[in-house]
Write a protein that holds these residues in place. Structure first.
Motif, PDB file in Angstrom:
ATOM      1  N   TRP A 357       0.837  -1.115   0.202  1.00  0.00           N
ATOM      2  CA  TRP A 357      -0.045   0.029  -0.035  1.00  0.00           C
ATOM      3  C   TRP A 357       0.979   1.205  -0.182  1.00  0.00           C
ATOM      4  N   PRO A 358       1.951   1.510   0.725  1.00  0.00           N
ATOM      5  CA  PRO A 358       2.819   2.616   0.492  1.00  0.00           C
ATOM      6  C   PRO A 358       3.252   3.166  -0.895  1.00  0.00           C
ATOM      7  N   LYS A 359       3.384   2.013  -1.500  1.00  0.00           N
ATOM      8  CA  LYS A 359       3.897   2.141  -2.965  1.00  0.00           C
ATOM      9  C   LYS A 359       2.717   2.679  -3.883  1.00  0.00           C
ATOM     10  N   LEU A 360       1.379   1.986  -3.579  1.00  0.00           N
ATOM     11  CA  LEU A 360       0.251   2.215  -4.471  1.00  0.00           C
ATOM     12  C   LEU A 360      -0.520   3.404  -4.226  1.00  0.00           C
ATOM     13  N   LEU A 361      -0.729   3.702  -2.875  1.00  0.00           N
ATOM     14  CA  LEU A 361      -1.621   4.867  -2.697  1.00  0.00           C
ATOM     15  C   LEU A 361      -1.474   6.185  -3.468  1.00  0.00           C
ATOM     16  N   PRO A 362      -0.362   6.830  -3.371  1.00  0.00           N
ATOM     17  CA  PRO A 362      -0.073   7.856  -4.121  1.00  0.00           C
ATOM     18  C   PRO A 362      -0.677   7.929  -5.493  1.00  0.00           C
ATOM     19  N   THR A 363      -0.509   6.893  -6.557  1.00  0.00           N
ATOM     20  CA  THR A 363      -0.688   6.768  -7.581  1.00  0.00           C
ATOM     21  C   THR A 363      -2.398   6.808  -7.385  1.00  0.00           C
ATOM     22  N   LEU A 364      -2.710   5.780  -6.664  1.00  0.00           N
ATOM     23  CA  LEU A 364      -4.229   5.701  -6.778  1.00  0.00           C
ATOM     24  C   LEU A 364      -4.996   6.918  -6.459  1.00  0.00           C
ATOM     25  N   LEU A 365      -4.400   7.735  -5.635  1.00  0.00           N
ATOM     26  CA  LEU A 365      -5.178   8.956  -5.200  1.00  0.00           C
ATOM     27  C   LEU A 365      -5.011   9.942  -6.284  1.00  0.00           C
ATOM     28  N   GLU A 444     -15.524   2.244 -14.977  1.00  0.00           N
ATOM     29  CA  GLU A 444     -14.732   1.232 -14.522  1.00  0.00           C
ATOM     30  C   GLU A 444     -13.405   1.951 -13.662  1.00  0.00           C
ATOM     31  N   LEU A 445     -12.737   2.848 -14.061  1.00  0.00           N
ATOM     32  CA  LEU A 445     -11.590   3.567 -13.653  1.00  0.00           C
ATOM     33  C   LEU A 445     -12.117   4.087 -12.297  1.00  0.00           C
ATOM     34  N   ARG A 446     -13.287   4.784 -12.164  1.00  0.00           N
ATOM     35  CA  ARG A 446     -13.600   5.613 -11.028  1.00  0.00           C
ATOM     36  C   ARG A 446     -14.160   4.386  -9.863  1.00  0.00           C
ATOM     37  N   ASN A 447     -14.770   3.301 -10.378  1.00  0.00           N
ATOM     38  CA  ASN A 447     -15.463   2.494  -9.302  1.00  0.00           C
ATOM     39  C   ASN A 447     -14.212   1.581  -8.941  1.00  0.00           C
ATOM     40  N   ASN A 448     -13.287   1.434  -9.597  1.00  0.00           N
ATOM     41  CA  ASN A 448     -12.274   0.612  -9.193  1.00  0.00           C
ATOM     42  C   ASN A 448     -11.398   1.364  -8.379  1.00  0.00           C
ATOM     43  N   CYS A 449     -11.244   2.779  -8.584  1.00  0.00           N
ATOM     44  CA  CYS A 449     -10.405   3.499  -7.423  1.00  0.00           C
ATOM     45  C   CYS A 449     -11.423   3.689  -6.247  1.00  0.00           C
ATOM     46  N   PHE A 450     -12.697   3.855  -6.160  1.00  0.00           N
ATOM     47  CA  PHE A 450     -13.321   3.702  -4.914  1.00  0.00           C
ATOM     48  C   PHE A 450     -13.402   2.174  -4.263  1.00  0.00           C
ATOM     49  N   GLN A 451     -13.205   1.230  -5.024  1.00  0.00           N
ATOM     50  CA  GLN A 451     -13.280  -0.048  -4.219  1.00  0.00           C
ATOM     51  C   GLN A 451     -12.021  -0.637  -3.885  1.00  0.00           C
ATOM     52  N   LEU A 452     -10.821   0.186  -4.186  1.00  0.00           N
ATOM     53  CA  LEU A 452      -9.473   0.040  -3.724  1.00  0.00           C
ATOM     54  C   LEU A 452      -9.383   0.766  -2.562  1.00  0.00           C
ATOM     55  N   LEU A 453      -9.955   1.973  -2.577  1.00  0.00           N
ATOM     56  CA  LEU A 453     -10.047   2.581  -1.233  1.00  0.00           C
ATOM     57  C   LEU A 453     -10.817   2.052  -0.066  1.00  0.00           C
ATOM     58  N   GLY A 454     -11.746   1.480  -0.504  1.00  0.00           N
ATOM     59  CA  GLY A 454     -12.480   0.718   0.566  1.00  0.00           C
ATOM     60  C   GLY A 454     -11.651  -0.405   0.980  1.00  0.00           C
ATOM     61  N   LEU A 455     -10.915  -1.224   0.220  1.00  0.00           N
ATOM     62  CA  LEU A 455     -10.236  -2.220   0.667  1.00  0.00           C
ATOM     63  C   LEU A 455      -9.135  -1.700   1.524  1.00  0.00           C
ATOM     64  N   LEU A 456      -8.733  -0.466   1.036  1.00  0.00           N
ATOM     65  CA  LEU A 456      -7.609   0.045   2.030  1.00  0.00           C
ATOM     66  C   LEU A 456      -8.101   0.255   3.493  1.00  0.00           C
ATOM     67  N   LEU A 470       0.396  10.201   4.440  1.00  0.00           N
ATOM     68  CA  LEU A 470      -0.274   9.900   3.339  1.00  0.00           C
ATOM     69  C   LEU A 470      -1.910  10.602   3.490  1.00  0.00           C
ATOM     70  N   PHE A 471      -2.281  10.309   4.830  1.00  0.00           N
ATOM     71  CA  PHE A 471      -3.628  10.532   5.164  1.00  0.00           C
ATOM     72  C   PHE A 471      -3.836  11.962   5.014  1.00  0.00           C
ATOM     73  N   PRO A 472      -3.278  13.067   5.023  1.00  0.00           N
ATOM     74  CA  PRO A 472      -3.859  14.177   4.704  1.00  0.00           C
ATOM     75  C   PRO A 472      -4.261  14.288   2.906  1.00  0.00           C
ATOM     76  N   ARG A 473      -3.615  13.864   2.319  1.00  0.00           N
ATOM     77  CA  ARG A 473      -3.553  13.738   0.758  1.00  0.00           C
ATOM     78  C   ARG A 473      -4.871  13.035   0.608  1.00  0.00           C
ATOM     79  N   LEU A 474      -5.332  11.774   1.435  1.00  0.00           N
ATOM     80  CA  LEU A 474      -6.638  11.288   1.148  1.00  0.00           C
ATOM     81  C   LEU A 474      -7.635  11.896   1.522  1.00  0.00           C
ATOM     82  N   VAL A 475      -7.338  12.725   2.531  1.00  0.00           N
ATOM     83  CA  VAL A 475      -8.671  13.523   2.973  1.00  0.00           C
ATOM     84  C   VAL A 475      -8.757  14.601   1.956  1.00  0.00           C
ATOM     85  N   SER A 476      -7.863  15.011   1.398  1.00  0.00           N
ATOM     86  CA  SER A 476      -8.141  16.221   0.460  1.00  0.00           C
ATOM     87  C   SER A 476      -8.713  15.751  -0.666  1.00  0.00           C
TER      88      SER A 476
END
Length: 930
Positions: A357-365, A444-456, A470-476
């Motif tokens: 996750w530390p490697k994936l989350l910045p790109t996902l957001l 597909e892209l939007r729902n995939n991002c939402f589901q990945l954040l739910g998995l996170l 990374l949490f402030p970036r998630l909140v923003s």
């Protein structure tokens, strides 16, 4: 289905008979049809069997019985345990039969594509048998891997639909087998990995085949004993996916919204419209997008499998490895060391996906940020203006199909009567045309991002100390006001279901203030405005006519773009929400308006379902409360109820069961104890710890009771009871509950809208709950059930009531307002009731406290008010007296006269006898026999 349950029951209760029958059936079918005999209904193109061939249909009918019988077999009939003589005798019969049957299926090697498909389904069913005898497992899995790269006979440049179906089924079967027996496949993990890499590098697999292969490997990897080895293997499996999203091409394309639009070929359509149908350009853009989407989809699929496997571990996925066997539910504050920040290293002991996750989350957001930005007003104004680019904002053919309520016989989107080619007139996503593909790609892209954040959130990684930077970036990203305001309703539904709901359920109690406040506050504030503008035209509020709810068609896009550019974003939002944000392209008006209606009600239904789940009124948390109620009932009455499930279940389980009939394990006690803690604390947090969250949440719930949708209204009445149980005793809630909520409930009853027929008692119970807690000093069981429990007057102040003993335990009834409020009385006076009527009502409610009598009292009072207010402000259709609950007792039974004289059979016979006369000779030969 009942048939499936019946086969399971037969296998469970009579394993010898079941094994003998299914063995005989499989042997007979394979002997008769192993080569496709009688080879009828052939495909003229290649002379192969089709789905309608006799052999295929015969084998298809055996798949489900085989799967259910093997699933239902008791373990003693096939394992190596030591049992009594009777069971050992049965086992000595069952095991050889199943072994021979498994060998017959595994050794069968058909040539026809559809026979391979049927063999795949039979191999998948053997997963229940392989748990006990894995001798044929390697050969079976090898066959499935072989079929994953199946080709047509003779080979063709493009795979046929039959081969594509076979490949998909093989992938699904591989995942199903690996979920049941992953530990038995671990010894061959190295060989499986090499085989998978060879298939992936061959380039012949479709994205969905690749995803199934990744899921298969990840399921097997979760059975590896060493946590570090598990994590390393999963990282190795996903190295290509991670490398793809880190590639310069994708990273450059997601740095800005303009970059993403260019990446998807939308920008180029403005200067060169013909490029959207240019063969080479379409192939290049499609290939680039598939790499991006497939990478995220593979990460999501593997992450979900790893999370599911973690929850099935002996510790249930809890970060603590050594759990006490004792949980004291009487202790008000359990100390759970894992209810707080847990490091990624500790989480990875159970879940091997977590370290990625530390490697994936910045790109996902970043991807989610630029994707949501496409719907910002400035981009919409540009895209809607262009006659091709506007289709990027439209709904897809699939979404249009779901709004038509077509029967399955239609054949889906591309079948006769389907909606393919209805959004972009004459073009669909199967053609070499980018315009009809954009809408589906964005979904597909939007729902995939939402589901990945739910998995996170579900994996609890976002709460780990290592993720704090990374949490402030998630909140923003999640609370960006432009994102929240610009999302269409269909986007917002996924946002709530796939991300926000999971975040609330998974957050540890000590982190509510630090992690939920910053996200939920802006969301609930925005929801209140979104709901108001969405339903305003339907209720006659906001100054917009009902015509404003029509979706945006292609012919209207240019006008809407000009209005958006000139009028500003704030005024645009009102009309944007009125049409649910929908752009429907060239769709017909009937289907377009149906889509708007569907989207409008889904928005409030999604919200009400989410709130029910997080307030333990449905879902997993509600099951915890049901289990607790069941245990308390068993302690009082019948302890045997602890080990019995619902009567609808065919197969009974031994030992403790949940309220829904599923088996209750020792581990579940630990999980339920944590859930009970969260149920109590989350209610308190949402309603009493943050004014922004609580205020807008309760206001939104009150609004929902007015919207003409019975589904939403019925569920919101349940939520309102939970709110009253938690906060009725708090003075600062008195005006909101006693005036606003009570007035909405009363108005809904006395105006008798037709859409509310069937839920009037639920609304009357709301008025009872409010009046009892805020005026009379009465409280009720959870959900407003049971008789009113009267509190005594305070000995030191006769104008106040004594507080209940369960004021801090809303799940036991909650509290009351100690100083009675006049707000509900004021509402009754406003609807025409006299002071004497109110005194009489309160006297009756105090003397007669049963639920039935109190609700009848409110109904009688509100019937009078309804008659006085008839004909005033009736925007929506009113229920007739035949439907009205208020006037049900006023109706008199009426038996209408028959339209003609009643003539019975006896009367006819008597008339015949009379006409026949008295001479017996003139009668029938049989005399009076009949």
């Amino acid at each position: 289905s009942k048939a499936s349950q019946l086969f399971k029951s037969i296998g469970n209760t009579e394993p010898e008979i079941a094994a003998t029958a299914i063995h005989s059936k499989i042997r007979t079918l394979l002997n008769a049809h192993c080569n496709g005999e009688p080879r009828d209904q052939l495909n003229p193109a290649n002379n192969e069997l089709t789905v309608k061939s006799t052999a295929c249909m015969q084998l298809e009918g055996t798949t489900q019985p085989l799967d259910n019988i093997l699933h239902g077999l008791p373990s003693w009939s096939v394992d190596d345990g030591n049992y009594d003589e009777k069971r050992n005798r049965i086992r000595s019969t069952v095991r050889p039969l199943l072994s021979e049957m498994a060998n017959m299926i595994v050794s069968w090697n058909p040539n026809d594509t559809w026979l391979k498909f049927r063999r795949t389904t039979l191999l998948e069913a053997l997963k229940h048998y392989w748990k006990y005898d894995s001798s044929t497992l390697p050969t079976g899995v090898d066959s499935l891997l072989l079929y994953l790269s199946a080709t047509d006979n003779p080979p063709s440049e493009r795979l046929s639909g039959d081969v594509i179906s076979l490949r998909k089924k093989c992938g699904v079967s591989l995942v199903a087998v690996s979920k049941v027996v992953p530990n038995l496949l671990v010894p061959w993990l190295s060989q499986l990995s090499d085989r998978a890499k060879a298939l992936l590098t061959s380039g012949g697999l479709s994205p969905i085949n690749e995803m199934h292969l990744y899921e298969f490997l990840s399921c097997v990897a979760t059975a590896v004993e060493n946590p570090q080895d598990r994590s390393n293997f999963v990282a190795d499996v996903l190295v290509n996916s991670v490398r793809s999203i880190e590639s310069p091409n994708i990273q450059n394309s997601i740095q800005s919204t303009e970059g993403l639009l260019s990446f998807m070929g939308i920008t180029q359509a403005a200067t060169n419209p013909s490029c959207v149908t240019d063969r080479e350009f379409v192939k290049k853009v499609t290939k680039d997008f598939v790499i991006l989407f497939s990478s995220f989809n593979q990460l999501l699929s593997v992450g979900k499998r790893c999370h599911e496997a973690a929850r099935k571990r002996p510790n249930g996925g809890l970060p603590l490895q050594n759990l006490s066997l004792v949980i004291d539910e009487n202790v008000p504050a359990q100390n759970f060391p894992d209810e707080g920040p847990v490091s990624i290293a500790d989480l990875a002991i159970n879940d091997p996906f977590v370290p990625l996750w530390p490697k994936l989350l910045p790109t996902l957001l970043q991807v989610l940020d630029v994707t949501l930005s496409v719907w910002h007003p400035e981009f919409q104004a540009t895209l809607l203006q262009h006659n091709i680019q506007r289709y990027a904002l439209a709904i897809s053919d699939d979404e249009a199909y779901l709004a038509t309520k077509q029967e399955s016989s239609v054949g889906g989107v591309f079948g006769k009567g389907g909606t393919a080619g209805s959004i972009v007139s004459g073009a669909d996503r199967r053609q070499l045309n980018l315009a009809p593909r954009w809408s589906g790609w964005f979904n597909e892209l939007r729902n995939n991002c939402f589901q990945l954040l739910g998995l996170l959130c579900a994996q609890r990684v976002i709460y780990a100390p290592e993720m704090s930077s990374l949490f402030p970036r998630l909140v923003s990203v999640l609370t960006n006001q432009k994102h929240l305001r610009s999302m269409e309703h269909r986007h917002f539904n996924q946002y709530l279901k796939q991300c926000i709901e999971i975040m609330m359920l998974s957050c540890p109690v000590p982190l509510y203030q630090s992690h939920l406040t910053a996200i939920l506050g802006p969301i609930f504030e925005h929801l209140q405005i979104r709901f108001q503008y969405t339903w305003g035209p339907i209720l006659g509020n906001g100054g917009l006519s009902i015509d404003s709810t029509k979706p945006l068609f292609s012919n209207d896009c240019a006008t809407a773009a000009s209005q958006l550019a000139s009028g500003g974003a704030d005024s645009w939002l009102i009309s944007y929400y009125a049409r649910c944000g929908l752009v429907v392209g060239d769709l017909d008006s009937v289907t377009g308006e149906a889509m708007v209606e569907k989207t409008r009600v889904e928005l409030t239904r999604t919200f009400s379902d989410m709130m029910q789940t997080v307030l333990a009124l449905k879902g997993g948390w509600a099951l915890v409360l049901a289990n607790k109620a069941k245990e308390e009932q068993a302690k009082k009455n019948d302890p045997s109820k602890l080990s019995s499930g619902p009567k609808s279940g065919i197969i009974s389980t031994n030992g403790p069961t949940n309220a829904d009939g599923t088996e209750r394990t020792v581990l579940q006690i630990h999980l339920d104890a944590r859930k009970l803690n969260r149920i109590d604390k989350l209610c308190h947090f949402l309603l009493l710890e943050n004014e922004q969250i609580a205020g807008y949440l309760v206001l939104t719930l009150i609004q929902c009771l007015q919207y003409p949708d019975a589904y939403t209204c019925r569920r919101c009445t349940r939520i309102v009871h939970r709110v009253l149980e938690n906060v009725a005793w708090v003075d600062r809630y008195t005006e909101m509950l006693g005036y606003r909520l009570f007035s909405v409930a009363v108005k809904a009853i006395i105006t008798e809208p037709k859409w509310m027929v069937g839920i009037e008692w639920d609304m009357i119970n709301i008025t009872r709950d409010i009046y009892g807690r805020l005026v009379l000093g009465q409280y009720y069981l959870p959900g407003g059930q049971g008789p009113g429990l009267q509190q005594a007057r305070d000995p030191t102040n006769s104008l106040r009531f004594e507080q209940t003993k369960v004021v801090d335990k809303p799940l036991l009834g909650g509290g009351i307002l100690q100083s009675p409020s006049d707000f509900p009385r004021r509402i009754l006076i406003e609807i025409g009731m006299s002071q004497g009527d109110i005194v009489t009502l309160e006297k009756m409610l105090t003397e007669k406290r049963s639920a039935k009598e109190q609700k009848e009292a409110f109904r009688d009072l509100l019937r009078v008010a309804a008659d006085k207010n008839k004909g005033q402000n009736e925007l929506l259709e009113r229920a007739g007296e035949a439907e009205s609950l208020l006037h049900r007792d006023a109706r008199k039974p009426e038996v209408s006269a028959l339209p003609e004289k009643l003539v019975t059979y006896t009367m006819v016979k008597k008339k015949e006898e009379k006409n026949a006369g008295s001479d017996p000779a003139d009668g029938p030969w049989h005399g009076n026999l009949f």
